[in-house]
Design an enzyme around this catalytic site. Structure first.
Site, PDB file in Angstrom:
ATOM      1  N   ARG A  58       0.837  -1.206   0.000  1.00 17.28           N
ATOM      2  CA  ARG A  58       0.000   0.000   0.000  1.00 17.28           C
ATOM      3  C   ARG A  58       0.874   1.259   0.000  1.00 17.28           C
ATOM      4  NH1 ARG A  58      -2.092  -3.592   3.709  1.00 17.28           N
ATOM      5  NH2 ARG A  58      -4.288  -4.198   3.537  1.00 17.28           N
ATOM      6  N   ASP A 116     -10.070  -4.534   8.813  1.00 15.63           N
ATOM      7  CA  ASP A 116      -9.120  -5.549   9.281  1.00 15.63           C
ATOM      8  C   ASP A 116      -9.758  -6.420  10.366  1.00 15.63           C
ATOM      9  OD1 ASP A 116      -7.360  -4.298   7.553  1.00 15.63           O
ATOM     10  OD2 ASP A 116      -6.513  -3.012   9.113  1.00 15.63           O
ATOM     11  N   ARG A 166     -12.059  -8.904   8.803  1.00 16.58           N
ATOM     12  CA  ARG A 166     -11.272 -10.025   8.236  1.00 16.58           C
ATOM     13  C   ARG A 166     -10.773 -10.948   9.345  1.00 16.58           C
ATOM     14  NH1 ARG A 166      -8.216  -6.242   3.826  1.00 16.58           N
ATOM     15  NH2 ARG A 166      -9.791  -6.448   2.200  1.00 16.58           N
ATOM     16  N   HIS A 191      -2.565   0.231   9.115  1.00 12.43           N
ATOM     17  CA  HIS A 191      -3.259  -0.570   8.084  1.00 12.43           C
ATOM     18  C   HIS A 191      -2.243  -0.959   7.010  1.00 12.43           C
ATOM     19  CE1 HIS A 191      -6.474  -2.021   5.574  1.00 12.43           C
ATOM     20  NE2 HIS A 191      -6.164  -1.173   4.601  1.00 12.43           N
TER      21      HIS A 191
HETATM   22  N1  LIG Z   1      -8.420   1.866   3.824  1.00 12.18           N
HETATM   23  C1  LIG Z   1      -8.845   0.704   3.365  1.00 12.18           C
HETATM   24  O1  LIG Z   1      -9.153  -0.198   4.123  1.00 12.18           O
HETATM   25  C2  LIG Z   1      -8.964   0.501   1.879  1.00 12.18           C
HETATM   26  C3  LIG Z   1      -9.696  -0.587   1.362  1.00 12.18           C
HETATM   27  C4  LIG Z   1      -9.788  -0.744  -0.020  1.00 12.18           C
HETATM   28  C5  LIG Z   1      -9.183   0.173  -0.876  1.00 12.18           C
HETATM   29  N2  LIG Z   1      -8.486   1.209  -0.334  1.00 12.18           N
HETATM   30  C6  LIG Z   1      -7.888   2.226  -1.182  1.00 12.18           C
HETATM   31  O2  LIG Z   1      -8.945   3.015  -1.732  1.00 12.18           O
HETATM   32  C7  LIG Z   1      -8.505   3.583  -2.978  1.00 12.18           C
HETATM   33  C8  LIG Z   1      -9.548   3.304  -4.053  1.00 12.18           C
HETATM   34  O3  LIG Z   1      -9.613   1.939  -4.345  1.00 12.18           O
HETATM   35  P1  LIG Z   1     -10.597   1.401  -5.495  1.00 12.18           P
HETATM   36  O4  LIG Z   1     -10.445  -0.060  -5.536  1.00 12.18           O
HETATM   37  O5  LIG Z   1     -11.929   2.008  -5.309  1.00 12.18           O
HETATM   38  O6  LIG Z   1      -9.890   2.037  -6.788  1.00 12.18           O
HETATM   39  P2  LIG Z   1     -10.610   2.411  -8.200  1.00 12.18           P
HETATM   40  O7  LIG Z   1      -9.516   2.628  -9.166  1.00 12.18           O
HETATM   41  O8  LIG Z   1     -11.652   1.410  -8.505  1.00 12.18           O
HETATM   42  O9  LIG Z   1     -11.345   3.789  -7.884  1.00 12.18           O
HETATM   43  C9  LIG Z   1     -10.655   4.967  -7.595  1.00 12.18           C
HETATM   44  C10 LIG Z   1     -11.388   6.095  -8.285  1.00 12.18           C
HETATM   45  O10 LIG Z   1     -10.781   7.335  -7.893  1.00 12.18           O
HETATM   46  C11 LIG Z   1     -10.934   8.201  -9.005  1.00 12.18           C
HETATM   47  N3  LIG Z   1     -10.045   9.355  -8.876  1.00 12.18           N
HETATM   48  C12 LIG Z   1      -8.718   9.416  -9.083  1.00 12.18           C
HETATM   49  N4  LIG Z   1      -8.284  10.679  -8.866  1.00 12.18           N
HETATM   50  C13 LIG Z   1      -9.360  11.415  -8.493  1.00 12.18           C
HETATM   51  C14 LIG Z   1      -9.542  12.773  -8.126  1.00 12.18           C
HETATM   52  N5  LIG Z   1      -8.533  13.638  -8.076  1.00 12.18           N
HETATM   53  N6  LIG Z   1     -10.791  13.168  -7.803  1.00 12.18           N
HETATM   54  C15 LIG Z   1     -11.839  12.310  -7.858  1.00 12.18           C
HETATM   55  N7  LIG Z   1     -11.714  11.022  -8.196  1.00 12.18           N
HETATM   56  C16 LIG Z   1     -10.487  10.574  -8.504  1.00 12.18           C
HETATM   57  C17 LIG Z   1     -10.619   7.327 -10.213  1.00 12.18           C
HETATM   58  O11 LIG Z   1     -11.084   7.895 -11.415  1.00 12.18           O
HETATM   59  C18 LIG Z   1     -11.312   6.042  -9.816  1.00 12.18           C
HETATM   60  O12 LIG Z   1     -12.619   5.959 -10.369  1.00 12.18           O
HETATM   61  C19 LIG Z   1      -7.135   2.976  -3.254  1.00 12.18           C
HETATM   62  O13 LIG Z   1      -6.120   3.869  -2.851  1.00 12.18           O
HETATM   63  C20 LIG Z   1      -7.126   1.731  -2.390  1.00 12.18           C
HETATM   64  O14 LIG Z   1      -5.834   1.321  -2.043  1.00 12.18           O
HETATM   65  C21 LIG Z   1      -8.365   1.381   1.011  1.00 12.18           C
HETATM   66  O1  LIG Z   2      -5.087  -4.182   0.258  1.00 11.96           O
HETATM   67  C1  LIG Z   2      -5.258  -3.090  -0.259  1.00 11.96           C
HETATM   68  O2  LIG Z   2      -4.379  -2.531  -0.916  1.00 11.96           O
HETATM   69  C2  LIG Z   2      -6.581  -2.402  -0.162  1.00 11.96           C
HETATM   70  C3  LIG Z   2      -7.085  -2.277   1.234  1.00 11.96           C
HETATM   71  O3  LIG Z   2      -6.213  -1.577   2.062  1.00 11.96           O
HETATM   72  C4  LIG Z   2      -7.477  -3.596   1.830  1.00 11.96           C
HETATM   73  O4  LIG Z   2      -7.021  -3.910   2.919  1.00 11.96           O
HETATM   74  O5  LIG Z   2      -8.282  -4.308   1.187  1.00 11.96           O
END
Ligand SMILES: NC(=O)c1ccc[n+]([C@@H]2O[C@H](COP(=O)([O-])OP(=O)(O)OC[C@H]3O[C@@H](n4cnc5c(N)ncnc54)[C@H](O)[C@@H]3O)[C@@H](O)[C@H]2O)c1
Ligand SMILES: O=C(O)C[C@H](O)C(=O)O
Length: 306
Positions: free
Chosen positions: A88, A148, A151, A175
């Site tokens: 990440r 987490d 999970r 995380h």
């Molecule tokens: N914290 C957590 O537990 C957790 C869990 C899952 C995913 N994530 C994170 O969340 C983020 C998104 O994941 P995802 O699977 O939805 O990705 P994704 O690619 O499906 O969606 C991300 C979206 O953000 C948009 N985007 C990019 N720049 C932008 C901006 N400046 N303004 C508005 N929109 C913008 C993109 O066009 C895209 O549609 C990633 O960084 C991922 O690592 C975190």
């Molecule tokens: O694993 C990742 O990169 C996305 C998110 O933080 C998750 O835990 O699913």
């Protein structure tokens, strides 16, 4: 109750869908930078309304923050997800700029919103949101521990051969693949410590599977997960919207709690209408304290890259 979700990708859309299905918010606005993408996702979701029986109005906007005006809660999922083999932390170069700009834009139109930060590396992105906006610490919540912990409960239920509803447990710390701390000592099956049923070796397996939960799914899916992340965010949004005073481990800006300062990292928090209403300090063993310190040291290294 108006909720904005920035990033209409996998996690953002899944989060909007769960919020709508639970039907506690009057309005959800999806925002994305890709032309027509958020509008399309919103239309698709609205076409579920009569089928799934919700009244939440979902709309989309292409980078137009005027549509998000006066949101009570704003979720930041914008940015790139990792690919198999990545950590990440490697996402920081692209995601930091996105999260900073998005947080600033959101607050211009919704000065009273509570922000939930999801984009990775999440603890550092939550810290960055604090630095960029100067909001009081109760109003920026990093989502990681709720996912987490879900999970962890899944892995425990698998090992115990019981439903997840029989199990309770919590993951604190950063995380990240190495920084998560599943608290096996405190995990229970119907109030009985899980160590009564599982060997130390099995509990270690559960712990390790939990820590790499995101990486495991990323390898299987080719991108990171979205259903459980979306569900975890929607549960936190509901806790704020419905003033539930529910406890989730969240990435909170610490000011001496757990012996840590000037860092956002996962600790148990009470979530209600004011966001983080309390950080709960539980007694940790010396080994757990050492794990948390090590996890915090690793988050600080990533914060140093900002
Ligand atoms: N914290 C957590 O537990 C957790 C869990 C899952 C995913 N994530 C994170 O969340 C983020 C998104 O994941 P995802 O699977 O939805 O990705 P994704 O690619 O499906 O969606 C991300 C979206 O953000 C948009 N985007 C990019 N720049 C932008 C901006 N400046 N303004 C508005 N929109 C913008 C993109 O066009 C895209 O549609 C990633 O960084 C991922 O690592 C975190
Ligand atoms: O694993 C990742 O990169 C996305 C998110 O933080 C998750 O835990 O699913």
């Amino acid at each position: 109750m108006k909720v904005t979700v920035v990033g209409a990708g996998a996690v953002g859309a899944s989060c909007a869908e769960y919020i709508a299905i639970k039907d506690f918010a009057s309005e959800v606005v999806l925002v994305d930078i890709k032309e027509d993408f958020a509008e399309g996702k919103a239309m698709d979701l609205m076409q579920c309304a009569s089928l799934n029986g919700f009244d939440t109005k979902i709309s989309g906007a292409t980078n137009d923050y005027s549509k998000t005006a006066n949101s009570d809660i704003a979720v930041i999922t914008s940015g790139i997800p990792r690919k198999p083999g990545m950590t990440r932390e490697e996402l920081i170069g692209i995601n930091a700029g996105i999260v900073k700009t998005v947080a600033e834009n959101l607050l211009k139109h919704s000065p009273n919103a509570i922000l939930i930060v999801v984009s990775n590396p999440m603890d550092t992105m939550a810290y960055l949101a604090h630095k960029a906006t100067g909001l009081p610490k109760n109003r920026i919540i990093g989502m990681g521990g709720a996912l987490d912990s879900a999970r962890f409960k899944y892995r425990l239920s698998e090992a115990l051969g019981c439903p997840t509803s029989d199990v309770d447990g919590m993951v604190i710390g950063g995380h990240s693949d190495t920084g998560m701390i599943p608290l096996t000592r405190l995990a229970v099956r119907n109030s009985i410590p899980v160590s009564k049923f599982l060997s130390e070796e099995k509990l270690n397996e559960v712990k390790e599977a939990t820590k790499v939960g995101g990486a495991t799914l990323t390898k299987m899916l080719g991108t990171s997960a979205w259903y459980a992340p979306g569900a975890a965010v929607s549960a936190m949004v509901q806790a704020i919207a419905c003033d539930q005073k529910k406890m989730f481990p969240c990435s909170a800006l610490l000011d001496g709690e757990y012996g840590l300062k000037d860092i956002s990292i996962g600790v148990p928090c009470i979530i209600g209408k004011n966001g983080i209403e309390k950080i709960v300090e539980i007694d940790l063993t010396d080994a757990e304290k050492a794990n948390l310190k090590e996890s915090a040291d690793a988050v600080r290294v990533v914060n140093g890259l900002l």
